[in-house]
Each structure stands twice: as C-alpha cells, then as structure tokens.
Design a protein around this motif. Structure first.
Motif, short mmCIF file in Angstrom:
data_model
loop_
_atom_site.label_atom_id
_atom_site.label_comp_id
_atom_site.label_asym_id
_atom_site.label_seq_id
_atom_site.Cartn_x
_atom_site.Cartn_y
_atom_site.Cartn_z
N PRO A 136 0.84 -1.20 0.00
CA PRO A 136 0.00 0.00 0.00
C PRO A 136 0.88 1.25 0.00
CG PRO A 136 -0.74 -1.57 1.66
CD PRO A 136 0.58 -2.06 1.16
N ALA A 137 0.31 2.37 -0.44
CA ALA A 137 1.08 3.61 -0.56
C ALA A 137 1.67 4.06 0.76
CB ALA A 137 0.20 4.71 -1.16
N ASP A 138 0.98 3.76 1.88
CA ASP A 138 1.47 4.23 3.18
C ASP A 138 2.31 3.20 3.92
OD1 ASP A 138 -0.53 2.42 3.72
OD2 ASP A 138 -1.47 3.61 5.31
N SER A 139 2.74 2.15 3.22
CA SER A 139 3.50 1.09 3.89
C SER A 139 4.86 1.61 4.35
CB SER A 139 3.71 -0.09 2.95
OG SER A 139 4.61 -1.01 3.54
N PRO A 140 5.25 1.31 5.60
CA PRO A 140 6.58 1.70 6.09
C PRO A 140 7.71 0.95 5.39
CG PRO A 140 5.48 0.30 7.69
CD PRO A 140 4.46 0.63 6.64
N LEU A 141 7.37 -0.10 4.66
CA LEU A 141 8.40 -0.86 3.96
C LEU A 141 8.76 -0.25 2.61
CD1 LEU A 141 7.32 -4.55 4.63
CD2 LEU A 141 9.04 -3.20 5.82
N ALA A 142 7.88 0.62 2.08
CA ALA A 142 8.15 1.24 0.78
C ALA A 142 9.40 2.12 0.88
CB ALA A 142 6.96 2.07 0.34
N SER A 143 10.21 2.10 -0.16
CA SER A 143 11.48 2.84 -0.13
C SER A 143 11.75 3.44 -1.50
CB SER A 143 12.62 1.90 0.27
OG SER A 143 13.87 2.54 0.19
N GLY A 144 12.02 4.75 -1.52
CA GLY A 144 12.39 5.42 -2.76
C GLY A 144 11.35 5.28 -3.85
N GLY A 145 10.09 5.26 -3.47
CA GLY A 145 9.03 5.13 -4.45
C GLY A 145 8.81 3.70 -4.93
N LYS A 146 9.59 2.77 -4.41
CA LYS A 146 9.43 1.36 -4.80
C LYS A 146 8.37 0.71 -3.92
CE LYS A 146 14.18 0.85 -6.46
NZ LYS A 146 15.42 0.04 -6.41
N ARG A 147 7.29 0.27 -4.55
CA ARG A 147 6.17 -0.31 -3.81
C ARG A 147 6.02 -1.80 -4.01
NH1 ARG A 147 0.80 2.59 -5.02
NH2 ARG A 147 0.11 0.84 -3.72
N TRP A 148 6.91 -2.40 -4.80
CA TRP A 148 6.88 -3.85 -4.97
C TRP A 148 8.03 -4.48 -4.18
CZ3 TRP A 148 3.21 -6.72 -7.39
CH2 TRP A 148 2.32 -6.06 -8.26
N VAL A 149 7.72 -5.49 -3.38
CA VAL A 149 8.74 -6.23 -2.65
C VAL A 149 8.90 -7.59 -3.33
CG1 VAL A 149 9.33 -7.36 -0.48
CG2 VAL A 149 8.33 -5.09 -0.45
N LYS A 150 10.12 -7.93 -3.63
CA LYS A 150 10.43 -9.19 -4.30
C LYS A 150 10.94 -10.20 -3.28
CE LYS A 150 13.72 -11.05 -7.72
NZ LYS A 150 14.79 -10.67 -8.68
N LEU A 151 10.37 -11.40 -3.32
CA LEU A 151 10.81 -12.48 -2.45
C LEU A 151 11.10 -13.70 -3.32
CD1 LEU A 151 8.01 -11.12 -0.87
CD2 LEU A 151 9.33 -12.15 0.96
N ASP A 152 12.35 -14.07 -3.38
CA ASP A 152 12.74 -15.21 -4.21
C ASP A 152 12.55 -16.48 -3.41
OD1 ASP A 152 13.83 -17.07 -5.87
OD2 ASP A 152 15.65 -15.93 -6.33
N LEU A 153 11.47 -17.20 -3.72
CA LEU A 153 11.15 -18.43 -2.99
C LEU A 153 11.99 -19.61 -3.45
CD1 LEU A 153 7.29 -18.00 -2.88
CD2 LEU A 153 9.02 -17.20 -1.27
N LYS A 154 12.90 -19.37 -4.41
CA LYS A 154 13.83 -20.42 -4.82
C LYS A 154 15.08 -20.39 -3.99
CE LYS A 154 13.61 -18.84 -9.00
NZ LYS A 154 13.82 -18.60 -10.44
N GLU A 155 15.10 -19.51 -2.97
CA GLU A 155 16.21 -19.49 -2.02
C GLU A 155 16.30 -20.86 -1.35
OE1 GLU A 155 18.32 -16.93 -0.87
OE2 GLU A 155 17.71 -15.83 -2.64
N PRO A 156 17.48 -21.22 -0.81
CA PRO A 156 17.60 -22.50 -0.11
C PRO A 156 16.51 -22.65 0.95
CG PRO A 156 19.75 -21.50 -0.38
CD PRO A 156 18.75 -20.49 -0.86
N GLY A 157 15.82 -23.79 0.90
CA GLY A 157 14.75 -24.02 1.85
C GLY A 157 13.39 -23.58 1.35
#
Length: 314
Positions: A136-157
């Motif tokens: 969401p636009a007010d998310s504290p996780l947003a940084s530098g206008g970047k609103r998509w968080v990438k999570l690579d689920l192909k990480e080990p485990g």
C-alpha cells in the motif's frame, strides 16, 4: 531496531504469502516437467490404498485428474490465522487467479490488515518461484518510491527458508496448495468419507471429508502420487511444523472442486508456529488464465538484499 523491523516485516510478509498461496509458487511447473500432475504410470506408483469408503476414493481420483488437467481457476479465499492469544483471527479475504501448470498466482488480499504492511489492499503476483508483493502507498516498507517487494522463494529451503530469513517464521504452515494437491492429500486420508449432497455457490455438489497426519501420508500407498511426490509432501509438512490436516472438498457435477476447506494443526504451544490455520476457498471458471507479469525492476525492492546489507544484520 533492525531485528524488530526484520521480525515485523517477516510477520507481515509471512501472512501475505500464506494467504496468497506461496506454496503454489515454489516449484514452478508441476514436477519441473511443465505438465500438470496426473496419475503416475503403474510402474512408478504405489498400490491403491483403500479406505472404508472406496467410492469416495474413486470419486476424488476422478476429480484429481480433471482438476490437474484444468491447470488454473479463479479463486476466492477466506483465511484465518492465529491471534497472539491462540484464537483464530477474523477472516482475511483473497481473490484472483491461481494456476498450477505452470504455478502462478495473481491475487488481491484485503480484509484484516497485515501488520507492518500499511493499510488497504495488497496485491501478490507469483511467477517462476518468485513472489512480488505490491505494498500500500502508506507502507513503512516502501522505499524510494518502490512499492513492490520481491521475495525469491527459490532461495535454499524454499518458502520456509525464505520466511526464516525474514524473521524466524519459516515454521508457519504454508496453506496455499492448489486444489489438485489438496485432492491428492485427501485420497491419502484413512478415514475419507462421503458426507452427502449439498448446494454450494448455487451448484449441486457432493461433500467429502477426511483427516491426514504426517505419519499417515508417509505410510500411505497413494494411487496418484509417486513415492517421490509423497516424500516431498511429507517433507514439506514436517518442515512447516504441520502435525495434521483436516480436509473437506465439495465437488460439482462436472467433477471439479467448487469449495475446499483446510485446517492445519501444529503441536500445542504459544507461538505462531504452534497453532491452527484455516483456509476456506471457493473455485470457479476453471481454465481462467493469470496474465500477470513481473513488475519493472526499478519499481521493485529486493527485501532480502535490503536486510542483508553490511551494517544491517544486527
């Protein structure tokens, strides 16, 4: 401070991934072949295991074949996860398209807010083992206008390993199995039964129910799972801390699931990894195509990269 932020981010994103069917995104195509799961060749599968209700097994085997061949569907889920007290929280609604050949999701999460993510709805796209969460636009996780968080689920485990890196929540049960996988699990239930005829979503359906423990799945001779497939599911349940499933499915006259209800039980305790999780899903328009694409790189934040920058590991 960063440890707290990591755990808060992990809790929020773990919840979203559970809601969005992250499990469906882990492995790409079924079995890495690009084809939907289907009954295994006789030489590569265990003998048929019968319950007291053989007709129920036969009905769900037929539904499994048809669901696997459909490859995708529109889905609406109501997901309940534990509160700190241990009681199930209010339902969180998820709608969109889920595919299982290849594995893809394009879902919108709304309802109960995900702590740490901000207010409003959250969109989740899962492609090729990578999950993208639009904040969401007010998310504290947003940084530098970047609103998509990438999570690579192909990480080990896989998902479990990824969520562990996001705050130690990797043991939270992953409930996002596609309906074909859920049917395969139900076929392994030693007490599978036909509950009766019911009307669901305006459709005439047959209701089936059963329970399944890790040990029962491990020792089962399942006609639609190869020993390798069964071993992977056993490992996934064990890694996620799942002790047992309570499973229900409503199959329409076309032989396809209209509704599924899954409750995962984990050993007794007081933390998130030792409680009950519940997913109530409705499916429609089998064959619907998810057309989502990965967001542009310049709009995407790699959360793992952010959390592992030098000086931020404490």
């Amino acid at each position: 401070m960063l440890t707290y932020r990591k755990r808060a981010a992990g809790a929020a994103l773990a919840g979203v991934l559970l809601l969005a069917g992250a499990t469906a995104c882990e492995g790409g195509d079924k079995g890495g072949t690009g084809k939907a799961a289907a009954p295994s060749p006789a030489a590569d599968r265990s003998p048929v295991r019968r319950t007291a209700d053989e007709a129920a097994v036969d009905a769900l085997m037929s539904a499994y074949e048809k669901t696997s061949a459909a490859k995708s569907a529109k889905v609406r889920m109501a997901v309940r996860v534990p509160k700190p007290t241990g009681a199930l929280g209010d339902p969180i609604e998820t709608t969109g398209v889920q595919g299982w050949d290849p594995s893809v999701v394009d879902l919108t999460v709304k309802g109960a807010s995900a702590p740490g993510l901000g207010s409003g709805t959250v969109r989740v796209i899962g492609l090729n083992g990578i999950s993208y969460v639009q904040l969401p636009a007010d998310s504290p996780l947003a940084s530098g206008g970047k609103r998509w968080v990438k999570l690579d689920l192909k990480e080990p485990g896989g998902t479990t390993g990824a969520l562990s890196r996001l705050g130690g929540l990797g043991d939270a049960p992953q409930q996002g199995q596609d309906p074909a996988t859920l049917l395969a699990l139900m076929i392994s239930s030693p007490n599978l039964k036909h509950v009766g005829a019911e009307t669901v979503e305006g459709a005439d359906t047959e209701h089936y129910a059963g329970t399944l423990t890790v040990d029962e799945l491990r020792g089962d001779a399942n006609p639609v799972l190869t020993p390798s497939d069964r071993s992977k599911l056993v490992t996934a349940m064990g890694t996620a801390g799942i002790q047992a499933y309570s499973l229900e499915v409503w199959v329409d006259r076309a032989g396809l699931p209209v509704r599924t209800k899954t409750t995962a039980e984990t050993p007794g305790g007081t933390d998130l990894a030792h409680m009950q999780f519940q997913v109530d899903a409705s499916y429609a328009e089998y064959g619907a195509v998810a057309t989502a694409q990965a967001p542009p790189e310049d709009e995407t934040l790699d959360l793992f990269g952010m959390l592992t920058k030098p000086g931020e590991g404490a």
